[in-house]
Design a protein around this motif. Structure first.
Motif, PDB file in Angstrom:
ATOM      1  N   VAL A 373       0.855  -1.192   0.000  1.00 44.14           N
ATOM      2  CA  VAL A 373       0.000   0.000   0.000  1.00 44.14           C
ATOM      3  C   VAL A 373       0.890   1.241   0.000  1.00 44.14           C
ATOM      4  CG1 VAL A 373      -1.746   1.339   1.226  1.00 44.14           C
ATOM      5  CG2 VAL A 373      -1.881  -1.165   1.192  1.00 44.14           C
ATOM      6  N   SER A 374       0.626   2.133  -0.929  1.00 43.71           N
ATOM      7  CA  SER A 374       1.315   3.421  -0.970  1.00 43.71           C
ATOM      8  C   SER A 374       0.429   4.455  -0.287  1.00 43.71           C
ATOM      9  CB  SER A 374       1.592   3.833  -2.418  1.00 43.71           C
ATOM     10  OG  SER A 374       2.293   5.062  -2.466  1.00 43.71           O
ATOM     11  N   TYR A 375       0.931   5.011   0.817  1.00 41.61           N
ATOM     12  CA  TYR A 375       0.112   5.941   1.606  1.00 41.61           C
ATOM     13  C   TYR A 375      -0.240   7.176   0.790  1.00 41.61           C
ATOM     14  CZ  TYR A 375      -1.346   9.251   5.195  1.00 41.61           C
ATOM     15  OH  TYR A 375      -2.059  10.169   5.938  1.00 41.61           O
ATOM     16  N   ASN A 401      -3.566   3.413   4.775  1.00 41.14           N
ATOM     17  CA  ASN A 401      -2.672   2.454   5.419  1.00 41.14           C
ATOM     18  C   ASN A 401      -2.722   2.579   6.947  1.00 41.14           C
ATOM     19  OD1 ASN A 401      -1.090   0.247   4.999  1.00 41.14           O
ATOM     20  ND2 ASN A 401       0.717   1.352   4.278  1.00 41.14           N
ATOM     21  N   THR A 402      -3.941   2.541   7.471  1.00 46.66           N
ATOM     22  CA  THR A 402      -4.184   2.738   8.897  1.00 46.66           C
ATOM     23  C   THR A 402      -4.345   1.406   9.607  1.00 46.66           C
ATOM     24  OG1 THR A 402      -5.194   4.900   8.520  1.00 46.66           O
ATOM     25  CG2 THR A 402      -5.719   3.800  10.589  1.00 46.66           C
ATOM     26  N   PHE A 403      -3.499   1.198  10.610  1.00 47.86           N
ATOM     27  CA  PHE A 403      -3.571  -0.008  11.435  1.00 47.86           C
ATOM     28  C   PHE A 403      -4.315   0.349  12.721  1.00 47.86           C
ATOM     29  CE2 PHE A 403      -0.091  -0.585   8.601  1.00 47.86           C
ATOM     30  CZ  PHE A 403       0.025  -1.948   8.371  1.00 47.86           C
ATOM     31  N   VAL A 404      -5.306  -0.456  13.091  1.00 55.54           N
ATOM     32  CA  VAL A 404      -6.131  -0.182  14.266  1.00 55.54           C
ATOM     33  C   VAL A 404      -5.820  -1.204  15.357  1.00 55.54           C
ATOM     34  CG1 VAL A 404      -8.475  -0.013  15.163  1.00 55.54           C
ATOM     35  CG2 VAL A 404      -7.940   0.893  12.887  1.00 55.54           C
ATOM     36  N   PHE A 405      -5.517  -0.706  16.556  1.00 52.24           N
ATOM     37  CA  PHE A 405      -5.162  -1.568  17.678  1.00 52.24           C
ATOM     38  C   PHE A 405      -6.024  -1.232  18.896  1.00 52.24           C
ATOM     39  CE2 PHE A 405      -1.138  -0.765  15.346  1.00 52.24           C
ATOM     40  CZ  PHE A 405      -0.907  -2.053  14.884  1.00 52.24           C
ATOM     41  N   TRP A 474      -1.519   8.020  15.258  1.00 50.49           N
ATOM     42  CA  TRP A 474      -0.154   8.529  15.274  1.00 50.49           C
ATOM     43  C   TRP A 474       0.549   8.160  13.977  1.00 50.49           C
ATOM     44  CZ3 TRP A 474      -0.768  11.742  18.935  1.00 50.49           C
ATOM     45  CH2 TRP A 474      -1.451  11.403  20.104  1.00 50.49           C
ATOM     46  N   PHE A 475       1.032   9.166  13.280  1.00 51.40           N
ATOM     47  CA  PHE A 475       1.735   8.977  12.019  1.00 51.40           C
ATOM     48  C   PHE A 475       3.023   8.186  12.272  1.00 51.40           C
ATOM     49  CE2 PHE A 475       2.454  11.687   7.910  1.00 51.40           C
ATOM     50  CZ  PHE A 475       1.912  10.670   7.155  1.00 51.40           C
ATOM     51  N   PHE A 476       3.312   7.240  11.398  1.00 50.03           N
ATOM     52  CA  PHE A 476       4.503   6.401  11.500  1.00 50.03           C
ATOM     53  C   PHE A 476       5.072   6.305  10.097  1.00 50.03           C
ATOM     54  CE2 PHE A 476       6.275   1.907  12.281  1.00 50.03           C
ATOM     55  CZ  PHE A 476       7.401   2.387  12.934  1.00 50.03           C
ATOM     56  N   HIS A 477       6.196   6.970   9.847  1.00 46.83           N
ATOM     57  CA  HIS A 477       6.615   7.186   8.462  1.00 46.83           C
ATOM     58  C   HIS A 477       8.122   7.326   8.345  1.00 46.83           C
ATOM     59  CE1 HIS A 477       7.612  11.440   9.173  1.00 46.83           C
ATOM     60  NE2 HIS A 477       6.552  11.478   9.940  1.00 46.83           N
ATOM     61  N   CYS A 478       8.596   7.219   7.115  1.00 49.29           N
ATOM     62  CA  CYS A 478       9.988   7.476   6.801  1.00 49.29           C
ATOM     63  C   CYS A 478      10.250   8.972   6.889  1.00 49.29           C
ATOM     64  CB  CYS A 478      10.303   6.965   5.396  1.00 49.29           C
ATOM     65  SG  CYS A 478      12.008   7.259   4.879  1.00 49.29           S
ATOM     66  N   HIS A 479      11.360   9.357   7.568  1.00 47.68           N
ATOM     67  CA  HIS A 479      11.675  10.778   7.696  1.00 47.68           C
ATOM     68  C   HIS A 479      12.497  11.301   6.528  1.00 47.68           C
ATOM     69  CE1 HIS A 479      11.467  14.496   9.833  1.00 47.68           C
ATOM     70  NE2 HIS A 479      11.012  13.907  10.927  1.00 47.68           N
ATOM     71  N   ILE A 480      12.710  10.476   5.511  1.00 46.46           N
ATOM     72  CA  ILE A 480      13.118  11.013   4.217  1.00 46.46           C
ATOM     73  C   ILE A 480      11.820  11.507   3.580  1.00 46.46           C
ATOM     74  CG2 ILE A 480      14.108  10.487   1.952  1.00 46.46           C
ATOM     75  CD1 ILE A 480      15.769   8.312   3.333  1.00 46.46           C
ATOM     76  N   PHE A 481      11.585  12.801   3.647  1.00 49.12           N
ATOM     77  CA  PHE A 481      10.252  13.296   3.312  1.00 49.12           C
ATOM     78  C   PHE A 481       9.887  13.116   1.848  1.00 49.12           C
ATOM     79  CE2 PHE A 481       7.637  15.890   6.414  1.00 49.12           C
ATOM     80  CZ  PHE A 481       8.007  15.102   7.485  1.00 49.12           C
ATOM     81  N   LEU A 488       5.636   6.224   1.661  1.00 47.33           N
ATOM     82  CA  LEU A 488       6.292   5.385   2.659  1.00 47.33           C
ATOM     83  C   LEU A 488       5.853   5.814   4.061  1.00 47.33           C
ATOM     84  CD1 LEU A 488       8.156   2.995   2.784  1.00 47.33           C
ATOM     85  CD2 LEU A 488      10.115   4.536   2.836  1.00 47.33           C
ATOM     86  N   ALA A 489       4.602   5.454   4.391  1.00 49.85           N
ATOM     87  CA  ALA A 489       4.005   5.900   5.649  1.00 49.85           C
ATOM     88  C   ALA A 489       2.830   5.015   6.023  1.00 49.85           C
ATOM     89  CB  ALA A 489       3.539   7.354   5.528  1.00 49.85           C
ATOM     90  N   THR A 490       2.539   5.019   7.318  1.00 50.05           N
ATOM     91  CA  THR A 490       1.356   4.365   7.858  1.00 50.05           C
ATOM     92  C   THR A 490       0.798   5.249   8.967  1.00 50.05           C
ATOM     93  OG1 THR A 490       2.487   3.185   9.641  1.00 50.05           O
ATOM     94  CG2 THR A 490       2.442   2.105   7.495  1.00 50.05           C
ATOM     95  N   VAL A 491      -0.381   4.883   9.468  1.00 47.07           N
ATOM     96  CA  VAL A 491      -0.935   5.502  10.667  1.00 47.07           C
ATOM     97  C   VAL A 491      -1.204   4.392  11.674  1.00 47.07           C
ATOM     98  CG1 VAL A 491      -2.841   6.821  11.666  1.00 47.07           C
ATOM     99  CG2 VAL A 491      -1.975   7.420   9.386  1.00 47.07           C
ATOM    100  N   MET A 492      -0.665   4.539  12.886  1.00 46.35           N
ATOM    101  CA  MET A 492      -0.892   3.588  13.964  1.00 46.35           C
ATOM    102  C   MET A 492      -1.987   4.157  14.863  1.00 46.35           C
ATOM    103  SD  MET A 492       1.108   1.056  13.400  1.00 46.35           S
ATOM    104  CE  MET A 492       2.316   0.742  12.128  1.00 46.35           C
ATOM    105  N   ALA A 493      -3.208   3.676  14.702  1.00 42.66           N
ATOM    106  CA  ALA A 493      -4.361   4.202  15.428  1.00 42.66           C
ATOM    107  C   ALA A 493      -4.771   3.200  16.501  1.00 42.66           C
ATOM    108  CB  ALA A 493      -5.534   4.457  14.475  1.00 42.66           C
ATOM    109  N   SER A 494      -4.919   3.695  17.715  1.00 41.83           N
ATOM    110  CA  SER A 494      -5.262   2.788  18.817  1.00 41.83           C
ATOM    111  C   SER A 494      -6.377   3.376  19.658  1.00 41.83           C
ATOM    112  CB  SER A 494      -4.026   2.529  19.688  1.00 41.83           C
ATOM    113  OG  SER A 494      -3.511   3.733  20.201  1.00 41.83           O
ATOM    114  N   GLY A 495      -7.133   2.494  20.296  1.00 37.34           N
ATOM    115  CA  GLY A 495      -8.165   2.916  21.234  1.00 37.34           C
ATOM    116  C   GLY A 495      -9.140   3.918  20.651  1.00 37.34           C
TER     117      GLY A 495
END
Length: 524
Positions: A373-375, A401-405, A474-481, A488-495
């Motif tokens: 998946v390309s964000y 590209n959102t992961f739910v926890f 919370w954004f979780f991504h490569c810092h090579i912008f 090259l990014a995902t979102v880590m979503a919880s609760g």
């Protein structure tokens, strides 16, 4: 407007405050400047590059008012500010600053105030930058330091102030819009023209801009806070004839480790103690970098990326020694990230959930995939979707590209070894993580791993764990912008339920999206 080299203004912002709330005003303006001798229009905070220094003390609250006064249409005219490395608790998630994840950008001629409490006694070395597209490449970046009056390592150094902050970064002569268009067309990441040290650099054939000077007094110990504010480049830091003792990594107090060379990926920070214990003279601070083939940009000469460590009493001249790239191989004692240990040893909690992230680039295209998946940033920010009732991964676009926890779990993220020859600095917003396996080693460490918020992902594989006890997206991504912009990014979503219960945005935040969406494309 001209670029202001305003050390006095920066020092004003750096003065310690006795208030629990630290009011800061940043006017985001276009200003002409020549960090490496090449004059160009830039995106700046208060007319300076780097932007004004922001300081606070443990437990304070930052109240940062951003006035968007951008008017140069050769660059993005909206903006958004991220405070890199600061933990953000759930109720304040709407002030986290990630465009289209926790907020919408600030439109031209509009203002927004970010209120960011410094939580859980967090202290250390951080920075701020634009989080809209690749806008910070045009100059919107600066240091943010949170001081600890009770620093357990303060007996190791004598000086720690606004003069001991080192910001290294990559610099481009072209503005981001044409460079981004070229990247999209070719899949070739732009190569920087130069590197800067506290806003000063040189390039091949350019004017001999005076190197930045770091003044020291013989017999004094200094805490130098090093921040890699790059959008791509890896900097290798060293000082001729001097060692560096690492005491902080991305805001985590570190068991002291003495080295003479440190590789720093984009977004990473270290505090090092340097003792001025050499004869009175001038010494090179070496800051060479890598980031793409220099053959793609003939302006680039990493050897010119450096500063001067000048002892009191030394002549005001360049060091007499050659400009090197750092210690010779036989003298090299480089940092191995896997050897970092926290000052207070603690085991990593056992993982409840395992997630594997495979990174793949599409050949010949400016497209990166995480698990195929390309964000792509959504039109409606992730947080707003959650507040409106999103409950599972299915409620978000696949391209988000959102992961739910669930809340209060430990998530282990596994990056398998990659055939890509570039190390990707993955950064977690709003939180940090336990680095179980560094890309620098095959070692697995669950007994006393370092906690940080940017770690390299590459050829040997990386494993990290984070807690979902702080619900939110919370954004979780490569810092090579450039890679982030290519997906090259995902979102880590919880609760998600907990997020809805605890997050209550202001009307000012609610107004950001309608104002931005109403803009014609050229003003976004």
């Amino acid at each position: 407007m001209s670029l202001l080299v305003s050390a006095a203004f920066a020092a004003l912002l750096a003065l310690p405050s006795f208030s629990e709330k630290i009011p800061i005003t940043l006017d985001i303006v276009n200003a002409f400047g020549a960090p490496d001798g090449f004059n160009r229009s830039m995106v700046t905070a208060n007319g300076t590059y780097p932007g004004p220094l922001i300081t606070a003390t443990k437990g304070d609250t930052l109240v940062v008012t951003v006035n968007n006064l951008l008017d140069d249409s050769s660059m993005r005219l909206s903006t958004s500010l991220d405070f890199d490395g600061l933990w953000v608790n759930t109720p304040d998630a709407f002030n986290e600053g990630s465009s289209f994840v926790t907020t919408c950008p600030i439109a031209p001629n509009a203002s927004y105030t970010y209120t960011v409490p410094l939580v859980d006694n967090q202290t250390g070395t951080f920075w701020y930058h634009s989080q809209l597209s690749v806008q910070y490449v045009d100059g919107l970046r600066g240091a943010l330091i949170v001081y600890d009056p009770d620093d357990p390592l303060k007996d190791l150094y004598d000086v720690d102030d606004e003069n001991t902050i080192w910001q290294v970064g990559d610099w481009w002569h072209n503005s981001t819009l044409p460079m981004l268009a070229g990247y999209v067309a070719t899949g070739i990441v732009p190569v920087s023209d130069s590197g800067t040290f506290n806003g000063v650099g040189r390039y091949n054939g350019g004017p001999e801009v005076p190197f930045f000077v770091v003044n020291v007094v013989q017999g004094t110990r200094y805490r130098f806070r090093i921040i890699n504010t790059s959008a791509r480049n890896v900097f290798t830091m060293s000082i001729d004839s001097h060692n560096m003792t690492i005491i902080e990594t991305d805001g985590t107090a570190t068991s002291p480790m003495t080295v003479n060379s440190i590789d720093m990926l984009a977004g990473q920070r270290h505090s090092v103690v340097v003792e001025a214990n050499q004869p009175v003279a001038n010494y090179w601070i070496n800051a060479p970098y890598v980031g793409g083939s220099p053959a793609r940009n003939l302006n680039q000469n990493a050897t010119l990326s450096r500063a001067i460590l000048r002892y009191a009493g030394a002549p005001e001249e360049d060091p007499s020694s050659p400009m090197s790239l750092g210690p010779a191989d036989e003298d090299l004692n480089a940092l191995v990230e896997a050897n970092l240990r926290p000052l207070v040893a603690a085991p990593a909690p056992e993982a409840d959930i395992n997630v594997t992230l495979n990174l793949v680039v599409t050949a010949g295209k400016a497209q990166w995939n995480v698990n195929n998946v390309s964000y792509l940033a959504p039109e409606v920010p992730t947080l707003l979707k959650i507040l409106d009732g999103a409950n599972s991964t299915d409620d978000f676009n696949v391209t988000e590209n959102t992961f739910v926890f669930p809340p209060n779990k430990i998530v282990q993220v596994i990056f398998p070894p990659s055939e890509d020859d570039e190390e990707h600095p993955f950064h977690l917003h709003g939180n940090n993580f336990w680095l179980i396996k560094s890309n620098s080693s095959e070692e697995l460490n669950t007994e006393n791993p370092i906690k940080r918020d940017v770690a390299g992902v590459g050829s040997t594989g990386t494993i990290m764990r984070f807690s979902t006890a702080n619900p939110g997206p919370w954004f979780f991504h490569c810092h090579i912008f450039w890679h982030l912009q290519a997906g090259l990014a995902t979102v880590m979503a919880s609760g998600l339920d907990e997020t809805r219960k605890e997050v209550h945005p202001t009307q000012a935040w609610n107004d950001l999206c309608p104002a931005y969406e109403a803009l014609p494309p050229e003003l976004q």
